[in-house]
Design an enzyme around this catalytic site. Structure first.
Site, PDB file in Angstrom:
ATOM      1  N   HIS A   1     -17.636 -12.869 -20.992  1.00 21.50           N
ATOM      2  CA  HIS A   1     -16.732 -11.826 -21.263  1.00 21.50           C
ATOM      3  C   HIS A   1     -15.163 -12.276 -22.146  1.00 21.50           C
ATOM      4  CE1 HIS A   1     -19.624  -8.590 -19.785  1.00 21.50           C
ATOM      5  NE2 HIS A   1     -20.486  -9.385 -21.080  1.00 21.50           N
ATOM      6  N   TYR A  48     -14.334  -0.506 -15.905  1.00 21.33           N
ATOM      7  CA  TYR A  48     -14.535   0.299 -15.009  1.00 21.33           C
ATOM      8  C   TYR A  48     -13.669   1.678 -15.922  1.00 21.33           C
ATOM      9  CZ  TYR A  48     -14.450  -4.820 -12.722  1.00 21.33           C
ATOM     10  OH  TYR A  48     -14.905  -5.537 -12.772  1.00 21.33           O
ATOM     11  N   PRO A 108     -16.011  -4.687  -3.927  1.00 18.93           N
ATOM     12  CA  PRO A 108     -16.668  -5.116  -5.071  1.00 18.93           C
ATOM     13  C   PRO A 108     -15.831  -5.288  -5.983  1.00 18.93           C
ATOM     14  CG  PRO A 108     -18.379  -3.613  -4.690  1.00 18.93           C
ATOM     15  CD  PRO A 108     -16.995  -3.524  -2.941  1.00 18.93           C
ATOM     16  N   LYS A 134     -14.504 -10.283  -6.429  1.00 22.00           N
ATOM     17  CA  LYS A 134     -14.253 -11.678  -5.806  1.00 22.00           C
ATOM     18  C   LYS A 134     -15.496 -12.111  -4.632  1.00 22.00           C
ATOM     19  CE  LYS A 134     -10.936 -11.877  -8.149  1.00 22.00           C
ATOM     20  NZ  LYS A 134     -11.249 -12.347  -9.337  1.00 22.00           N
ATOM     21  N   TYR A 184      -8.286 -11.803 -11.828  1.00 21.74           N
ATOM     22  CA  TYR A 184      -9.283 -10.832 -12.603  1.00 21.74           C
ATOM     23  C   TYR A 184     -10.313 -12.568 -12.640  1.00 21.74           C
ATOM     24  CZ  TYR A 184     -13.689  -7.988 -14.547  1.00 21.74           C
ATOM     25  OH  TYR A 184     -14.269  -7.693 -13.628  1.00 21.74           O
TER      26      TYR A 184
HETATM   27  C1  PHB Z   1     -22.016  -6.291 -10.805  1.00 27.05           C
HETATM   28  O1  PHB Z   1     -22.357  -6.805 -12.183  1.00 27.05           O
HETATM   29  O2  PHB Z   1     -22.581  -6.264 -10.420  1.00 27.05           O
HETATM   30  C2  PHB Z   1     -20.410  -5.877 -11.310  1.00 27.05           C
HETATM   31  C3  PHB Z   1     -19.877  -6.767 -11.879  1.00 27.05           C
HETATM   32  C4  PHB Z   1     -18.182  -6.373 -11.460  1.00 27.05           C
HETATM   33  C5  PHB Z   1     -17.603  -6.132 -10.446  1.00 27.05           C
HETATM   34  C6  PHB Z   1     -18.531  -5.149  -9.506  1.00 27.05           C
HETATM   35  C7  PHB Z   1     -20.092  -5.736  -9.790  1.00 27.05           C
HETATM   36  O3  PHB Z   1     -16.420  -5.917 -10.753  1.00 27.05           O
END
Ligand code: PHB
Length: 395
Positions: free
Chosen positions: A74, A204, A296, A300, A388
């Site tokens: 990505h 997000y 999460p 990280k 990130y």
């Molecule tokens: C996930 O794909 O499980 C995932 C992706 C981004 C995050 C947390 C979990 O910040």
């Protein structure tokens, strides 16, 4: 049965496995003990974002072949709040760095397979694991094999890579531990669904009902999360209610629509931040979730565990090969500088993107201003992107 080995590792997660591979590459043998079965380790669903340098490290170690084939690279993420949707082009903002969406259990499957193919030892299904004599030159780990036979590893160094609930951290006297924690008043309800991809990158979203995240596993399988009460019972969330919440929280910008599919896995996790500042006691070293937890939202957890053991493996190599222990002496301090920055970033992402009913109206307005600033400032976006994709390593 008792044997002597340079490094005994408790825990077959990212920290323990990367450490065993890094030590093997340096010609140092280790044994991993794991209380779960191999099937349980390889089947437990966790988050899935790998920082740029972690994918490079895997490639360099010859562990990245399947990831290169099946992972999703990505170049950015999408952020949403209210009717606003904006794209953070991480590759452009960081001078060419990307993240890879490749689930943690797939990483574990690859690393376990390669470790066993290299002739490494992993004992799965062990019980009664206990550290002894860690403040002497001859630390030991006692345990029972899956068939109940008692055994012991006599080691030069022992590592607790055994997660938040493992015996590693508890083997450090409480008086020597400085622990910092924050529990958030919300959790995540996560699902796996057999559905087509709805968007080409992660979304997000901050919504007045609460946070939502759209992620992926493959072109056919999607991973989605919604903020919920951490004490809620998953039985209160029939599939229709989950989809209704996801549509409402994610479909706020234009006429973009989320594709539905059959949900085949769902669960609720609490969100917590935790740091144990003491990561060493004598010849015992902690790595990964044994020493720190991040919520999460910043993705990280795994990356931080790998960062710990990269520092630790170099320090162990110096101590075992050249009898120099300054790397071990500075391990905790070096690791903690990165850990606290990841704690800060994860906390910031979490507070900025979640609805928090314990916040004042003033604090709520500040969060909205955070997002508004981020949407309009290239500098703010560059700072988020830098964190990130993974901060650089400092000497
Ligand atoms: C996930 O794909 O499980 C995932 C992706 C981004 C995050 C947390 C979990 O910040």
């Amino acid at each position: 049965m008792s044997q002597r080995i340079p490094v005994g590792i408790v825990g077959c997660g990212p920290a323990g496995l990367f450490l065993a591979h890094l030590l093997h590459r340096a010609g140092i043998e280790s044994v991993i003990l794991e209380n779960r079965s191999r099937e349980a380790v390889e089947g437990t669903i966790r988050a899935g974002v790998l920082e740029h340098w972690v994918t490079e490290l895997m490639r360099e170690m010859g562990l990245g072949e399947r990831m290169a084939r099946e992972g999703h690279f990505h170049t950015g993420i999408t952020l949403q709040y209210g009717p606003n949707r904006f794209h953070l082009d991480m590759e452009e903002l960081t001078g060419g760095k990307r993240v890879t969406v490749y689930p943690q259990h797939e990483v574990l499957i690859d690393l376990i397979g390669a470790r066993l193919a290299d002739g490494g030892t992993i004992h799965f299904g062990v019980s009664e694991t206990a550290f002894h004599d860690v403040d002497t030159d001859t630390p030991r780990i006692t345990f029972r094999h899956a068939d109940g036979t008692p055994d012991e590893l006599r080691c030069d160094y022992v590592v607790g890579a055994d997660g938040f609930h493992g015996p590693g951290r508890q083997a450090i006297p409480a008086a020597d531990r400085r622990e910092y924690s924050k529990t958030y008043p919300f959790g995540w309800l996560g699902i796996l669904a057999r559905a087509p991809t709805s968007w080409h990158e992660l979304i997000y979203a901050r919504h007045e009902d609460g946070f939502a995240l759209l992620s992926t596993r493959s072109p056919e399988i999607q991973r989605l999360y919604i903020q919920c009460d951490p004490r809620d019972d998953i039985a209160n969330w029939p599939d229709e209610r989950i989809w209704a919440a996801l549509h409402r929280r994610l479909e706020t910008a234009g006429d973009w629509r989320l594709a539905e599919g059959a949900i085949f896995q769902k669960g609720i996790i609490p969100l917590r931040s935790f740091v144990c500042e003491t990561m060493r006691h004598g010849r015992l070293f902690l790595a990964g979730d044994a020493a720190h937890i991040v919520p999460p939202t910043g993705a990280k957890g795994l990356n931080l565990a790998v960062a710990d053991v990269l520092v630790l493996s170099r320090a162990l190599e110096e101590a075992i090969r050249r009898n120099r222990t300054d790397g071990l002496d500075s391990y905790a301090a070096t690791a903690l500088r990165r850990i606290w920055k990841a704690e800060r970033f994860s906390w910031m992402m979490t507070t900025m993107l979640h609805r928090d009913d314990t916040e004042t109206a003033f604090e709520h307005r500040i969060r909205m201003a955070d997002l508004d600033f981020l949407a309009g400032s290239r500098n703010a976006q560059a700072a988020l992107a830098e964190n990130y994709v993974g901060l650089p390593f400092e000497a």
